[in-house]
Write a protein that holds these residues in place. Structure first.
Motif, PDB file in Angstrom:
ATOM      1  N   SER A  32      11.770 -11.999   1.737  1.00 21.90           N
ATOM      2  CA  SER A  32      11.119 -11.866   0.424  1.00 21.90           C
ATOM      3  C   SER A  32      10.193 -10.670   0.280  1.00 21.90           C
ATOM      4  O   SER A  32       9.640 -10.444  -0.785  1.00 21.90           O
ATOM      5  N   ARG A  33       9.998  -9.885   1.310  1.00 22.78           N
ATOM      6  CA  ARG A  33       9.205  -8.695   1.128  1.00 22.78           C
ATOM      7  C   ARG A  33      10.107  -7.569   0.644  1.00 22.78           C
ATOM      8  O   ARG A  33      11.254  -7.440   1.062  1.00 22.78           O
ATOM      9  N   LEU A  34       9.542  -6.738  -0.208  1.00 19.50           N
ATOM     10  CA  LEU A  34      10.269  -5.571  -0.694  1.00 19.50           C
ATOM     11  C   LEU A  34      10.133  -4.423   0.298  1.00 19.50           C
ATOM     12  O   LEU A  34       9.060  -4.210   0.853  1.00 19.50           O
ATOM     13  N   THR A  35      11.219  -3.710   0.508  1.00 19.52           N
ATOM     14  CA  THR A  35      11.193  -2.473   1.289  1.00 19.52           C
ATOM     15  C   THR A  35      11.512  -1.336   0.335  1.00 19.52           C
ATOM     16  O   THR A  35      12.555  -1.356  -0.333  1.00 19.52           O
ATOM     17  N   PHE A  36      10.610  -0.368   0.260  1.00 21.48           N
ATOM     18  CA  PHE A  36      10.717   0.713  -0.726  1.00 21.48           C
ATOM     19  C   PHE A  36      11.154   2.023  -0.085  1.00 21.48           C
ATOM     20  O   PHE A  36      10.911   2.269   1.103  1.00 21.48           O
ATOM     21  N   GLY A  37      11.758   2.864  -0.908  1.00 13.83           N
ATOM     22  CA  GLY A  37      11.972   4.251  -0.534  1.00 13.83           C
ATOM     23  C   GLY A  37      10.730   5.060  -0.829  1.00 13.83           C
ATOM     24  O   GLY A  37       9.716   4.542  -1.317  1.00 13.83           O
ATOM     25  N   GLU A  38      10.831   6.378  -0.561  1.00 16.24           N
ATOM     26  CA  GLU A  38       9.670   7.243  -0.688  1.00 16.24           C
ATOM     27  C   GLU A  38       9.370   7.623  -2.135  1.00 16.24           C
ATOM     28  O   GLU A  38       8.304   8.161  -2.440  1.00 16.24           O
ATOM     29  N   GLY A  39      10.311   7.387  -3.016  1.00 15.17           N
ATOM     30  CA  GLY A  39      10.097   7.688  -4.424  1.00 15.17           C
ATOM     31  C   GLY A  39      10.685   9.022  -4.844  1.00 15.17           C
ATOM     32  O   GLY A  39      10.795   9.954  -4.035  1.00 15.17           O
TER      33      GLY A  39
ATOM     34  N   ASP B 200      -7.250   5.029   5.437  1.00  9.99           N
ATOM     35  CA  ASP B 200      -7.052   3.865   4.560  1.00  9.99           C
ATOM     36  C   ASP B 200      -6.897   4.277   3.100  1.00  9.99           C
ATOM     37  O   ASP B 200      -6.555   3.447   2.251  1.00  9.99           O
ATOM     38  N   SER B 201      -7.144   5.530   2.801  1.00 10.84           N
ATOM     39  CA  SER B 201      -6.998   6.007   1.424  1.00 10.84           C
ATOM     40  C   SER B 201      -5.570   5.822   0.946  1.00 10.84           C
ATOM     41  O   SER B 201      -4.615   6.044   1.694  1.00 10.84           O
ATOM     42  N   GLY B 202      -5.434   5.419  -0.298  1.00 14.52           N
ATOM     43  CA  GLY B 202      -4.115   5.218  -0.870  1.00 14.52           C
ATOM     44  C   GLY B 202      -4.220   4.307  -2.072  1.00 14.52           C
ATOM     45  O   GLY B 202      -5.315   3.978  -2.539  1.00 14.52           O
ATOM     46  N   VAL B 203      -3.088   3.901  -2.578  1.00 16.82           N
ATOM     47  CA  VAL B 203      -3.059   2.966  -3.702  1.00 16.82           C
ATOM     48  C   VAL B 203      -2.592   1.612  -3.186  1.00 16.82           C
ATOM     49  O   VAL B 203      -1.547   1.510  -2.544  1.00 16.82           O
ATOM     50  N   TYR B 204      -3.362   0.603  -3.465  1.00 14.67           N
ATOM     51  CA  TYR B 204      -3.075  -0.754  -3.023  1.00 14.67           C
ATOM     52  C   TYR B 204      -2.544  -1.553  -4.217  1.00 14.67           C
ATOM     53  O   TYR B 204      -3.219  -1.698  -5.227  1.00 14.67           O
TER      54      TYR B 204
ATOM     55  N   SER C 212      -1.468  -2.862 -11.595  1.00 15.76           N
ATOM     56  CA  SER C 212      -1.548  -1.405 -11.750  1.00 15.76           C
ATOM     57  C   SER C 212      -2.125  -0.719 -10.522  1.00 15.76           C
ATOM     58  O   SER C 212      -2.207   0.503 -10.482  1.00 15.76           O
ATOM     59  N   GLY C 213      -2.518  -1.498  -9.551  1.00 17.54           N
ATOM     60  CA  GLY C 213      -2.979  -0.904  -8.308  1.00 17.54           C
ATOM     61  C   GLY C 213      -4.449  -0.542  -8.305  1.00 17.54           C
ATOM     62  O   GLY C 213      -5.079  -0.371  -9.352  1.00 17.54           O
ATOM     63  N   THR C 214      -4.988  -0.444  -7.103  1.00 14.60           N
ATOM     64  CA  THR C 214      -6.341   0.073  -6.883  1.00 14.60           C
ATOM     65  C   THR C 214      -6.202   1.336  -6.056  1.00 14.60           C
ATOM     66  O   THR C 214      -5.633   1.298  -4.966  1.00 14.60           O
ATOM     67  N   ARG C 215      -6.716   2.429  -6.603  1.00 12.63           N
ATOM     68  CA  ARG C 215      -6.702   3.680  -5.834  1.00 12.63           C
ATOM     69  C   ARG C 215      -7.960   3.738  -5.001  1.00 12.63           C
ATOM     70  O   ARG C 215      -9.070   3.798  -5.531  1.00 12.63           O
ATOM     71  N   LEU C 216      -7.799   3.682  -3.689  1.00 13.35           N
ATOM     72  CA  LEU C 216      -8.925   3.730  -2.762  1.00 13.35           C
ATOM     73  C   LEU C 216      -9.010   5.120  -2.142  1.00 13.35           C
ATOM     74  O   LEU C 216      -8.024   5.615  -1.592  1.00 13.35           O
ATOM     75  N   THR C 217     -10.184   5.710  -2.258  1.00 11.68           N
ATOM     76  CA  THR C 217     -10.427   7.006  -1.631  1.00 11.68           C
ATOM     77  C   THR C 217     -11.576   6.852  -0.658  1.00 11.68           C
ATOM     78  O   THR C 217     -12.678   6.442  -1.050  1.00 11.68           O
ATOM     79  N   VAL C 218     -11.307   7.151   0.596  1.00  8.69           N
ATOM     80  CA  VAL C 218     -12.341   7.093   1.633  1.00  8.69           C
ATOM     81  C   VAL C 218     -12.709   8.521   1.992  1.00  8.69           C
ATOM     82  O   VAL C 218     -11.841   9.321   2.367  1.00  8.69           O
ATOM     83  N   VAL C 219     -13.993   8.849   1.855  1.00 11.40           N
ATOM     84  CA  VAL C 219     -14.440  10.234   2.098  1.00 11.40           C
ATOM     85  C   VAL C 219     -15.384  10.306   3.292  1.00 11.40           C
ATOM     86  O   VAL C 219     -15.941   9.289   3.728  1.00 11.40           O
TER      87      VAL C 219
ATOM     88  N   ARG D 215       0.844  -1.191   0.000  1.00 16.09           N
ATOM     89  CA  ARG D 215       0.000   0.000   0.000  1.00 16.09           C
ATOM     90  C   ARG D 215       0.880   1.243   0.000  1.00 16.09           C
ATOM     91  O   ARG D 215       1.901   1.284   0.698  1.00 16.09           O
ATOM     92  N   ARG D 216       0.451   2.231  -0.773  1.00 15.76           N
ATOM     93  CA  ARG D 216       1.129   3.516  -0.729  1.00 15.76           C
ATOM     94  C   ARG D 216       0.115   4.580  -0.329  1.00 15.76           C
ATOM     95  O   ARG D 216      -0.826   4.866  -1.071  1.00 15.76           O
ATOM     96  N   VAL D 217       0.326   5.132   0.842  1.00 17.16           N
ATOM     97  CA  VAL D 217      -0.462   6.272   1.284  1.00 17.16           C
ATOM     98  C   VAL D 217       0.153   7.506   0.642  1.00 17.16           C
ATOM     99  O   VAL D 217       1.369   7.574   0.458  1.00 17.16           O
ATOM    100  N   MET D 218      -0.685   8.466   0.303  1.00 16.45           N
ATOM    101  CA  MET D 218      -0.256   9.644  -0.456  1.00 16.45           C
ATOM    102  C   MET D 218       1.057  10.234   0.061  1.00 16.45           C
ATOM    103  O   MET D 218       1.164  10.601   1.226  1.00 16.45           O
TER     104      MET D 218
END
Lengths: 115, 113
Positions: B99-106, A86-90, A108-115, A36-39
């Protein structure tokens, strides 16, 4: 060869609702990962399946998140009830084998937006 | 635990020129891999290049090459002859036996025509 498929690509839900994300890995890939990537922040590991078993779920943020992998094929990630944070890209990724010498294929990910 | 740091949130480069993206990492493992992933607006994460820690020779893939400094725990990505299609978010990542990837902030790379 089909890649890793995730859907929906985008979901907007209200706080308190439930959302289920789905990931179809590459056929034959035993390893499936959720990230998951939070903004604005780094991509963080959530969990790892080997076939249908959870190998590592140490990254799951709390018990509102439930992941399953039916029959070792596709996986779902359910968030219930959803919160604003929980908003972010999964992202989902799969790989053929364990060990270090392997390649991951990401969806390609799922962009989840919780409002 | 592993950590990955990308100190450049944004970078820009002129088309056809060279740009270097920085990445440092920390790990207690002796055997690990390092990766650079590219995420264009389509959001598909694409592997750009991979380096095995036990190999001293820097990995190269066409216009992409790395400068791997193991002692300094540094893993920078050099993009030569930059093209408009190189514009994307670039993530540095590491993986060890877990086996898990650890990422930077980009790092968001802009390529100017």
């Amino acid at each position: 060869e089909a890649g890793v498929t995730q859907f929906p690509s985008h979901s907007v839900i209200e706080k308190g609702q439930t959302v289920t994300l789905r990931c179809d890995p590459i056929s034959g890939h035993d390893n499936l990962y959720w990230y998951r990537r939070v903004m604005g922040k780094e991509i963080k590991f959530l969990l790892h399946f080997v076939k249908e078993s959870k190998q590592d779920e140490s990254g799951m943020p709390n018990n509102r998140f439930l992941a399953e992998r039916t029959g070792g094929t596709y996986s779902t990630l359910k968030v219930q009830p959803a919160e604003l944070e929980d908003s972010g890209v999964y992202f989902c990724a799969s790989s053929q084998a364990g060990g270090l010498n392997y390649g991951y294929t990401f969806g390609s990910g799922t962009r989840l937006t919780v409002v | 635990a592993q950590t990955v740091t990308q100190s450049q949130p944004e970078m820009s480069v002129q088309e056809a020129e060279t740009v270097t993206l920085s990445c440092t990492y920390d790990t207690s493992e002796s055997d690990y891999y390092l990766f650079w992933y590219k995420q264009p607006p389509s959001r598909q994460m694409i592997l750009v290049i991979r380096q095995e820690a036990y190999k001293q020779q820097n990995a190269t893939e066409n216009r992409f090459s790395v400068n791997f400094q193991k002692a300094a725990k540094s893993f920078s990505l050099k993009i030569s002859d930059s093209q408009l299609g190189d514009a994307a978010m670039y993530f540095c990542a590491t993986v060890t036996s877990g086996s898990r990837l650890t990422f930077g902030e980009g790092t968001q790379l802009t390529v100017n025509p």
